[in-house]
Design a protein around this motif. Structure first.
Motif, PDB file in Angstrom:
ATOM      1  N   ALA A 122     -10.073  -4.342  -3.534  1.00 14.33           N
ATOM      2  CA  ALA A 122     -10.500  -3.349  -2.548  1.00 14.33           C
ATOM      3  C   ALA A 122     -10.033  -3.688  -1.138  1.00 14.33           C
ATOM      4  CB  ALA A 122     -12.020  -3.218  -2.571  1.00 14.33           C
ATOM      5  N   GLN A 123      -9.652  -4.942  -0.899  1.00 15.20           N
ATOM      6  CA  GLN A 123      -9.188  -5.346   0.433  1.00 15.20           C
ATOM      7  C   GLN A 123      -7.681  -5.174   0.582  1.00 15.20           C
ATOM      8  OE1 GLN A 123     -12.118  -5.825   1.853  1.00 15.20           O
ATOM      9  NE2 GLN A 123     -12.956  -6.010  -0.216  1.00 15.20           N
ATOM     10  N   TYR A 124      -7.037  -4.701  -0.469  1.00 13.93           N
ATOM     11  CA  TYR A 124      -5.581  -4.526  -0.430  1.00 13.93           C
ATOM     12  C   TYR A 124      -5.256  -3.040  -0.335  1.00 13.93           C
ATOM     13  CZ  TYR A 124      -0.628  -5.154  -1.578  1.00 13.93           C
ATOM     14  OH  TYR A 124       0.751  -5.164  -1.541  1.00 13.93           O
ATOM     15  N   ASN A 125      -4.945  -2.594   0.854  1.00 12.28           N
ATOM     16  CA  ASN A 125      -4.627  -1.189   1.100  1.00 12.28           C
ATOM     17  C   ASN A 125      -3.308  -1.129   1.863  1.00 12.28           C
ATOM     18  OD1 ASN A 125      -7.387   0.162   0.291  1.00 12.28           O
ATOM     19  ND2 ASN A 125      -7.909  -1.576   1.581  1.00 12.28           N
ATOM     20  N   LYS A 126      -2.244  -0.965   1.110  1.00  8.83           N
ATOM     21  CA  LYS A 126      -0.898  -0.997   1.682  1.00  8.83           C
ATOM     22  C   LYS A 126      -0.559   0.354   2.302  1.00  8.83           C
ATOM     23  CE  LYS A 126       3.854  -2.138   0.273  1.00  8.83           C
ATOM     24  NZ  LYS A 126       4.678  -2.587  -0.880  1.00  8.83           N
ATOM     25  N   LYS A 127      -0.155   0.331   3.570  1.00 16.30           N
ATOM     26  CA  LYS A 127       0.155   1.572   4.274  1.00 16.30           C
ATOM     27  C   LYS A 127       1.453   1.408   5.046  1.00 16.30           C
ATOM     28  CE  LYS A 127      -4.660   3.032   4.709  1.00 16.30           C
ATOM     29  NZ  LYS A 127      -4.497   4.127   3.725  1.00 16.30           N
ATOM     30  N   ASP A 128       2.318   2.400   4.944  1.00 15.82           N
ATOM     31  CA  ASP A 128       3.526   2.357   5.757  1.00 15.82           C
ATOM     32  C   ASP A 128       3.170   2.752   7.189  1.00 15.82           C
ATOM     33  OD1 ASP A 128       3.446   5.183   5.934  1.00 15.82           O
ATOM     34  OD2 ASP A 128       4.768   5.435   4.197  1.00 15.82           O
ATOM     35  N   ARG A 129       4.139   2.699   8.072  1.00 12.42           N
ATOM     36  CA  ARG A 129       3.842   2.924   9.488  1.00 12.42           C
ATOM     37  C   ARG A 129       3.333   4.344   9.748  1.00 12.42           C
ATOM     38  NH1 ARG A 129       6.448  -0.800  12.845  1.00 12.42           N
ATOM     39  NH2 ARG A 129       5.499   0.349  14.582  1.00 12.42           N
ATOM     40  N   THR A 130       3.821   5.304   9.003  1.00 14.76           N
ATOM     41  CA  THR A 130       3.350   6.686   9.180  1.00 14.76           C
ATOM     42  C   THR A 130       1.885   6.796   8.761  1.00 14.76           C
ATOM     43  OG1 THR A 130       5.579   7.572   8.815  1.00 14.76           O
ATOM     44  CG2 THR A 130       3.725   9.085   8.537  1.00 14.76           C
ATOM     45  N   GLU A 131       1.555   6.204   7.629  1.00  5.24           N
ATOM     46  CA  GLU A 131       0.163   6.237   7.155  1.00  5.24           C
ATOM     47  C   GLU A 131      -0.758   5.470   8.095  1.00  5.24           C
ATOM     48  OE1 GLU A 131       0.786   6.447   2.309  1.00  5.24           O
ATOM     49  OE2 GLU A 131       1.132   4.533   3.356  1.00  5.24           O
ATOM     50  N   LEU A 132      -0.278   4.366   8.633  1.00  7.16           N
ATOM     51  CA  LEU A 132      -1.085   3.589   9.575  1.00  7.16           C
ATOM     52  C   LEU A 132      -1.363   4.387  10.840  1.00  7.16           C
ATOM     53  CD1 LEU A 132      -2.400   0.816  10.151  1.00  7.16           C
ATOM     54  CD2 LEU A 132      -0.227   0.130  11.189  1.00  7.16           C
ATOM     55  N   ALA A 133      -0.351   5.090  11.332  1.00  7.92           N
ATOM     56  CA  ALA A 133      -0.525   5.924  12.524  1.00  7.92           C
ATOM     57  C   ALA A 133      -1.511   7.055  12.266  1.00  7.92           C
ATOM     58  CB  ALA A 133       0.824   6.481  12.970  1.00  7.92           C
ATOM     59  N   ALA A 134      -1.496   7.596  11.049  1.00  5.45           N
ATOM     60  CA  ALA A 134      -2.436   8.665  10.716  1.00  5.45           C
ATOM     61  C   ALA A 134      -3.857   8.132  10.624  1.00  5.45           C
ATOM     62  CB  ALA A 134      -2.023   9.310   9.391  1.00  5.45           C
ATOM     63  N   LEU A 135      -4.003   6.877  10.175  1.00  6.34           N
ATOM     64  CA  LEU A 135      -5.328   6.271  10.067  1.00  6.34           C
ATOM     65  C   LEU A 135      -5.931   6.014  11.444  1.00  6.34           C
ATOM     66  CD1 LEU A 135      -7.523   4.882   8.239  1.00  6.34           C
ATOM     67  CD2 LEU A 135      -6.219   2.757   8.565  1.00  6.34           C
ATOM     68  N   THR A 136      -5.092   5.583  12.396  1.00  4.06           N
ATOM     69  CA  THR A 136      -5.581   5.225  13.742  1.00  4.06           C
ATOM     70  C   THR A 136      -4.673   5.841  14.802  1.00  4.06           C
ATOM     71  OG1 THR A 136      -4.284   3.179  13.649  1.00  4.06           O
ATOM     72  CG2 THR A 136      -6.589   3.037  12.975  1.00  4.06           C
ATOM     73  N   PRO A 137      -4.741   7.138  14.997  1.00  2.00           N
ATOM     74  CA  PRO A 137      -3.839   7.797  15.967  1.00  2.00           C
ATOM     75  C   PRO A 137      -4.030   7.329  17.398  1.00  2.00           C
ATOM     76  CG  PRO A 137      -5.546   9.307  15.173  1.00  2.00           C
ATOM     77  CD  PRO A 137      -5.613   8.097  14.302  1.00  2.00           C
ATOM     78  N   ALA A 138      -5.185   6.801  17.747  1.00  2.00           N
ATOM     79  CA  ALA A 138      -5.423   6.351  19.121  1.00  2.00           C
ATOM     80  C   ALA A 138      -4.883   4.950  19.378  1.00  2.00           C
ATOM     81  CB  ALA A 138      -6.920   6.398  19.441  1.00  2.00           C
TER      82      ALA A 138
END
Length: 399
Positions: free
Chosen positions: A272-288
């Protein structure tokens, strides 16, 4: 001879706080070398004409206790009676005793360097200089909080969210934990690759339960933590009123972070601690949160993806970057900076840090002597170099 010894602990202590600072290694390179030697030479060769001998030291047993009633007390009773927990420790046993004895051996090595009349190689020079710096309590007293002045000034000037993000990145580069944890390590599912990894963090107490618990003990710890934060801010020069309100701000921010943090039980689920995200997905998760700015500031480039430990936590961080006023973030960062540096500053800072984190949280009654703290810091920062000198002194080439 094998000794059946188990550590005993002070019954009133709280769960131990694990800090990322500065941190000091429990098992140093020198101690690891000692363990290796013990493993190599612990075996006893028994010839056929020799009687078998027990490997258990029965002098440590308490024969007044029946093994079927309390086996721990039966095996360890006399050792515990004859080895009370030293005032500077929260627990005591064979391994803490070994480490304590070994600190004295390391001290002899380091103090020999301070008396060496000739030039030293780079490692020895660094070890000697670090020890002399750590032992100079008069200089530390005169300096007070001045070593933090440049960073405190930078924090005071924060005027935008981007400047806040860059400041957090600089603090992370210096080992100061704030808002979240950042690191680079092996990808758990691709061990031949390294990956950027981010996890929940930013708390001054061990975990979320300390902030959200409703027991009398939880409330007591929170009240004493608030008092500690206020005292540390006052040592930075805040007025009593400003220090008190600042402590309220810190507790409010950390409580919001704690609410979105996973429990220790939840953190045991590694999948559950392994959540792989590319840079686009990371930006969508934390747009601020401008990750390009953050990564550039920590000098990490070529990041195709990030392992996000707790996505819901970073959603909360993103919300707080826009909802929490900058003046409150400035207070929060000032606290985490002094919190991280406290044990390297003057006796006032180190004493207050000890009072709460070792006294209140762990039941330790007495601060270790300065030489032990200095040797521990050197071992944590230059453990391999110090371990090499230890091996040179205490081991033959054959060993």
């Amino acid at each position: 001879m094998i000794l059946l010894r188990f550590a005993h602990v002070r019954p009133q202590i709280q769960p131990k706080l694990i800090r990322p600072i500065m941190n000091q290694k429990l098992f140093s390179s020198a101690i690891r070398a000692l363990f290796v030697s013990a493993a190599l030479f612990a075996g006893t060769f028994v010839h056929a004409d020799e009687p078998l001998k027990s490997g258990v030291d029965r002098a440590n047993f308490d024969p007044s206790v029946k093994p079927g009633q309390d086996f721990f007390q039966y095996v360890n009773g006399n050792w515990i009676k004859n080895n009370p927990i030293p005032a500077e420790y929260s627990r005591w046993g064979a391994f803490p005793q070994l480490r304590d004895n070994n600190l004295d051996s390391l001290r002899q090595i380091v103090e020999e360097l301070t008396k060496s009349p000739g030039p030293l190689d780079p490692d020895r020079q660094k070890i000697r200089d670090l020890y002399l710096t750590a032992m100079d309590s008069d200089k530390l007293r005169l300096q007070g909080a001045s070593p933090l002045a440049p960073e405190l000034e930078n924090i005071a000037k924060l005027a935008s969210r981007d400047e806040l993000i860059a400041m957090v990145a600089r603090l992370h580069s210096n080992g100061t934990g704030a808002i979240f944890h950042f690191g680079v390590g092996q990808d758990a599912k691709q061990s031949d690759k390294y990956a950027v990894q981010i996890h929940q963090g930013g708390l001054g107490l061990p975990e979320r339960g300390y902030y959200l618990g409703t027991t009398d003990d939880s409330k007591r710890i929170r009240a004493q933590y608030r008092e500690h934060v206020a005292k540390m801010l006052a040592l930075l020069g805040d007025s009593p009123e400003a220090a008190s309100s600042g402590a309220d701000v810190v507790l409010a921010i950390e409580t919001k972070l704690a609410e979105a943090s996973r429990t220790p039980v939840q953190l045991r689920d590694h999948e559950a601690q392994y959540n792989k995200k590319d840079r686009t997905e990371l930006a969508a998760l934390t747009p601020a949160l401008d990750w390009a700015l953050y990564l550039k500031t920590v000098d990490v480039t070529d990041v195709p993806y990030v392992i996000v430990g707790q996505p819901e936590f970073f959603k909360r961080v993103d919300e707080m970057l826009t909802s929490v006023p900058l003046k409150d973030w400035r207070t929060y960062l000032r606290w985490h900076l002094v919190h991280h540096a406290a044990s390297y500053l003057s006796d006032e800072f180190e004493g207050e840090n000890f009072r709460f984190y070792s006294g209140v949280m762990r039941g330790v009654q007495q601060l270790q002597p300065r030489w032990k703290r200095a040797i521990g810091a050197i071992d944590g920062l230059m453990g391999e170099a110090l371990g090499r000198l230890y091996v040179e002194k205490h081991f033959t080439p054959d060993a």
